[in-house]
Design an enzyme around this catalytic site. Structure first.
Site, PDB file in Angstrom:
ATOM      1  N   SER A   1      37.239  37.063  23.825  1.00  0.00           N
ATOM      2  CA  SER A   1      37.319  38.440  23.320  1.00  0.00           C
ATOM      3  C   SER A   1      37.637  38.389  21.833  1.00  0.00           C
ATOM      4  O   SER A   1      38.207  37.405  21.335  1.00  0.00           O
ATOM      5  CB  SER A   1      38.455  39.171  24.043  1.00  0.00           C
ATOM      6  OG  SER A   1      38.810  40.349  23.368  1.00  0.00           O
TER       7      SER A   1
ATOM      8  N   VAL B   1      40.762  34.557  41.267  1.00  0.00           N
ATOM      9  CA  VAL B   1      40.559  33.430  40.348  1.00  0.00           C
ATOM     10  C   VAL B   1      41.857  32.712  39.981  1.00  0.00           C
ATOM     11  O   VAL B   1      41.820  31.584  39.489  1.00  0.00           O
ATOM     12  CB  VAL B   1      39.827  33.864  39.041  1.00  0.00           C
ATOM     13  CG1 VAL B   1      38.435  34.376  39.341  1.00  0.00           C
ATOM     14  CG2 VAL B   1      40.648  34.851  38.225  1.00  0.00           C
TER      15      VAL B   1
ATOM     16  N   TYR C   1      47.376  38.771  26.452  1.00  0.00           N
ATOM     17  CA  TYR C   1      45.898  38.745  26.534  1.00  0.00           C
ATOM     18  C   TYR C   1      45.295  37.974  25.352  1.00  0.00           C
ATOM     19  O   TYR C   1      44.386  37.159  25.544  1.00  0.00           O
ATOM     20  CB  TYR C   1      45.418  40.192  26.550  1.00  0.00           C
ATOM     21  CG  TYR C   1      43.939  40.418  26.736  1.00  0.00           C
ATOM     22  CD1 TYR C   1      43.347  40.341  28.000  1.00  0.00           C
ATOM     23  CD2 TYR C   1      43.132  40.762  25.654  1.00  0.00           C
ATOM     24  CE1 TYR C   1      41.997  40.594  28.172  1.00  0.00           C
ATOM     25  CE2 TYR C   1      41.780  41.021  25.818  1.00  0.00           C
ATOM     26  CZ  TYR C   1      41.210  40.939  27.080  1.00  0.00           C
ATOM     27  OH  TYR C   1      39.872  41.192  27.242  1.00  0.00           O
TER      28      TYR C   1
ATOM     29  N   LYS D   1      42.946  34.711  25.603  1.00  0.00           N
ATOM     30  CA  LYS D   1      41.565  34.699  25.096  1.00  0.00           C
ATOM     31  C   LYS D   1      41.395  33.662  23.977  1.00  0.00           C
ATOM     32  O   LYS D   1      40.304  33.105  23.807  1.00  0.00           O
ATOM     33  CB  LYS D   1      41.158  36.098  24.627  1.00  0.00           C
ATOM     34  CG  LYS D   1      41.089  37.128  25.764  1.00  0.00           C
ATOM     35  CD  LYS D   1      40.104  36.732  26.842  1.00  0.00           C
ATOM     36  CE  LYS D   1      39.917  37.823  27.897  1.00  0.00           C
ATOM     37  NZ  LYS D   1      38.988  37.422  28.969  1.00  0.00           N
TER      38      LYS D   1
ATOM     39  N   ASN E   1      34.295  35.475  34.281  1.00  0.00           N
ATOM     40  CA  ASN E   1      34.351  36.810  33.683  1.00  0.00           C
ATOM     41  C   ASN E   1      35.585  37.607  34.101  1.00  0.00           C
ATOM     42  O   ASN E   1      36.039  38.466  33.348  1.00  0.00           O
ATOM     43  CB  ASN E   1      33.072  37.568  34.084  1.00  0.00           C
ATOM     44  CG  ASN E   1      33.189  39.051  33.832  1.00  0.00           C
ATOM     45  OD1 ASN E   1      33.007  39.515  32.714  1.00  0.00           O
ATOM     46  ND2 ASN E   1      33.520  39.819  34.876  1.00  0.00           N
TER      47      ASN E   1
HETATM   48  P1  NAI Z   1      36.829  45.407  34.266  1.00  0.00           P
HETATM   49  O1  NAI Z   1      38.283  45.690  34.339  1.00  0.00           O
HETATM   50  O2  NAI Z   1      35.858  46.522  34.275  1.00  0.00           O
HETATM   51  O3  NAI Z   1      36.429  44.421  35.487  1.00  0.00           O
HETATM   52  C1  NAI Z   1      37.169  43.263  35.739  1.00  0.00           C
HETATM   53  C2  NAI Z   1      36.848  42.777  37.138  1.00  0.00           C
HETATM   54  O4  NAI Z   1      37.611  41.585  37.352  1.00  0.00           O
HETATM   55  C3  NAI Z   1      37.229  43.766  38.241  1.00  0.00           C
HETATM   56  O5  NAI Z   1      36.178  43.886  39.167  1.00  0.00           O
HETATM   57  C4  NAI Z   1      38.457  43.130  38.886  1.00  0.00           C
HETATM   58  O6  NAI Z   1      38.592  43.419  40.280  1.00  0.00           O
HETATM   59  C5  NAI Z   1      38.173  41.658  38.651  1.00  0.00           C
HETATM   60  N1  NAI Z   1      39.385  40.844  38.713  1.00  0.00           N
HETATM   61  C6  NAI Z   1      40.569  41.063  38.103  1.00  0.00           C
HETATM   62  N2  NAI Z   1      41.452  40.120  38.438  1.00  0.00           N
HETATM   63  C7  NAI Z   1      40.800  39.267  39.284  1.00  0.00           C
HETATM   64  C8  NAI Z   1      41.177  38.097  39.985  1.00  0.00           C
HETATM   65  N3  NAI Z   1      42.435  37.590  39.915  1.00  0.00           N
HETATM   66  N4  NAI Z   1      40.252  37.460  40.738  1.00  0.00           N
HETATM   67  C9  NAI Z   1      39.003  37.962  40.849  1.00  0.00           C
HETATM   68  N5  NAI Z   1      38.600  39.083  40.234  1.00  0.00           N
HETATM   69  C10 NAI Z   1      39.492  39.732  39.467  1.00  0.00           C
HETATM   70  O7  NAI Z   1      36.649  44.442  33.002  1.00  0.00           O
HETATM   71  P2  NAI Z   1      35.436  44.252  31.984  1.00  0.00           P
HETATM   72  O8  NAI Z   1      35.625  45.169  30.846  1.00  0.00           O
HETATM   73  O9  NAI Z   1      34.143  44.233  32.709  1.00  0.00           O
HETATM   74  O10 NAI Z   1      35.781  42.804  31.441  1.00  0.00           O
HETATM   75  C11 NAI Z   1      35.164  41.612  31.919  1.00  0.00           C
HETATM   76  C12 NAI Z   1      35.629  40.453  31.061  1.00  0.00           C
HETATM   77  O11 NAI Z   1      35.278  40.672  29.695  1.00  0.00           O
HETATM   78  C13 NAI Z   1      37.141  40.240  31.069  1.00  0.00           C
HETATM   79  O12 NAI Z   1      37.429  38.856  31.024  1.00  0.00           O
HETATM   80  C14 NAI Z   1      37.588  40.906  29.795  1.00  0.00           C
HETATM   81  O13 NAI Z   1      38.801  40.382  29.327  1.00  0.00           O
HETATM   82  C15 NAI Z   1      36.423  40.570  28.874  1.00  0.00           C
HETATM   83  N6  NAI Z   1      36.293  41.453  27.734  1.00  0.00           N
HETATM   84  C16 NAI Z   1      36.122  42.820  27.911  1.00  0.00           C
HETATM   85  C17 NAI Z   1      36.006  43.638  26.809  1.00  0.00           C
HETATM   86  C18 NAI Z   1      35.812  45.110  26.932  1.00  0.00           C
HETATM   87  O14 NAI Z   1      35.825  45.785  25.892  1.00  0.00           O
HETATM   88  N7  NAI Z   1      35.622  45.678  28.104  1.00  0.00           N
HETATM   89  C19 NAI Z   1      36.079  43.091  25.437  1.00  0.00           C
HETATM   90  C20 NAI Z   1      36.240  41.662  25.376  1.00  0.00           C
HETATM   91  C21 NAI Z   1      36.341  40.892  26.493  1.00  0.00           C
END
Ligand code: NAI
Length: 237
Positions: free
Chosen positions: A133, A56, A145, A149, A82
């Site tokens: 977030s 991304v 971060y 966000k 996401n």
């Molecule tokens: P995660 O770490 O489990 O998954 C993130 C995914 O994004 C992974 O599959 C990774 O390969 C992919 N990714 C990372 N950099 C990338 C790039 N440059 N291009 C394409 N794909 C890429 O994260 P999670 O927890 O599922 O988080 C999803 C979203 O929700 C994120 O934006 C995170 O900041 C946000 N979020 C998560 C929270 C949490 O407590 N887990 C809380 C608030 C927001």
């Protein structure tokens, strides 16, 4: 629908949820093997899903990925920005590389996504959901971060204003703590401390974020745009 970062966590749960609702989903991630697994599980064999190798933070990667989706499905009606990552450290220890990597993926990525996808939506309309977030209010060790966000709030509202007249709705969800790999990396004692500030006293399951994203993408949210929806077990920070 394109869901970025859909190889695992919230993105995977969102891809699954949208597929259950009958939508055709492009499962985009820089982890292509993971994206392929998810796409297979939700219907790649029947042409209902497509795995995309997408970084991304890279404009060319977006352009190629979006062209493939338009080729395969004839258009794009939804985007979930996401994909995200953390590289935490206190302000004084944070390196330029930590700052740049996190801003690139969490803020520039969604900006590129909006810019490259919206031209494909302007005839029929569409919907975008960005993943902000609770950290947008500021969070210890997360100057990169939190800034990204919080920046996403400005991006969401600006793009919503600019494209309301093209029937493109743009909203953000702002999760609290969700049980995914991103949070598994946090030490247990810190994670337990967070629970004390959550009225529901538990972390979210990724499916509980996916359901709100699905609502915002759906016609049920046809008059909702420019909003930041907290999904956080009642936290009011
Ligand atoms: P995660 O770490 O489990 O998954 C993130 C995914 O994004 C992974 O599959 C990774 O390969 C992919 N990714 C990372 N950099 C990338 C790039 N440059 N291009 C394409 N794909 C890429 O994260 P999670 O927890 O599922 O988080 C999803 C979203 O929700 C994120 O934006 C995170 O900041 C946000 N979020 C998560 C929270 C949490 O407590 N887990 C809380 C608030 C927001």
């Amino acid at each position: 629908m394109i869901v970025t970062g859909a190889a695992q966590g919230i993105g995977k749960a969102t891809a699954q949820r949208l597929a259950e609702e009958g939508m055709i989903v492009a499962v985009a991630d820089r982890n292509f093997a993971g994206a392929e697994q998810v796409a297979q599980a939700i219907g790649a064999a029947n042409g209902r899903a497509l795995a995309l190798s997408l970084d991304v933070a890279n404009r060319e990667s977006w352009a190629e990925g979006v062209a493939r989706v338009v080729d395969a499905f004839g258009g794009i009606d939804g985007l979930v920005n996401n994909a995200g990552m953390t590289r935490d450290s206190s302000l004084l220890k944070m390196t330029d590389a930590d700052w740049e990597a996190v801003i690139d993926v969490n803020l520039r990525g969604p900006w590129l996504g909006c810019q490259i996808v919206i031209p494909h939506m302007t005839t029929k309309g569409g919907a975008i959901v960005n993943l902000s977030s609770e950290s947008r209010w500021g969070a210890f060790g997360q100057s990169n971060y939190s800034s990204a966000k919080a920046g996403l709030v400005g991006l969401t509202r600006t793009v919503a204003f600019e494209h309301a007249r093209h029937r493109v709705r743009v909203n953000a969800v702002a999760p609290g703590t969700v049980n995914t790999a991103m949070v598994e990396a946090v030490p247990d004692d810190i994670r337990k401390g967070w629970l004390r500030n959550i009225p529901m006293r538990r972390e979210a399951d990724p499916a509980e974020i996916a359901s709100v994203i699905a609502f915002l993408l759906s016609e049920d949210a046809s008059y909702v745009t420019g909003q930041i929806i907290g999904v956080n077990g009642g936290s009011i920070i």
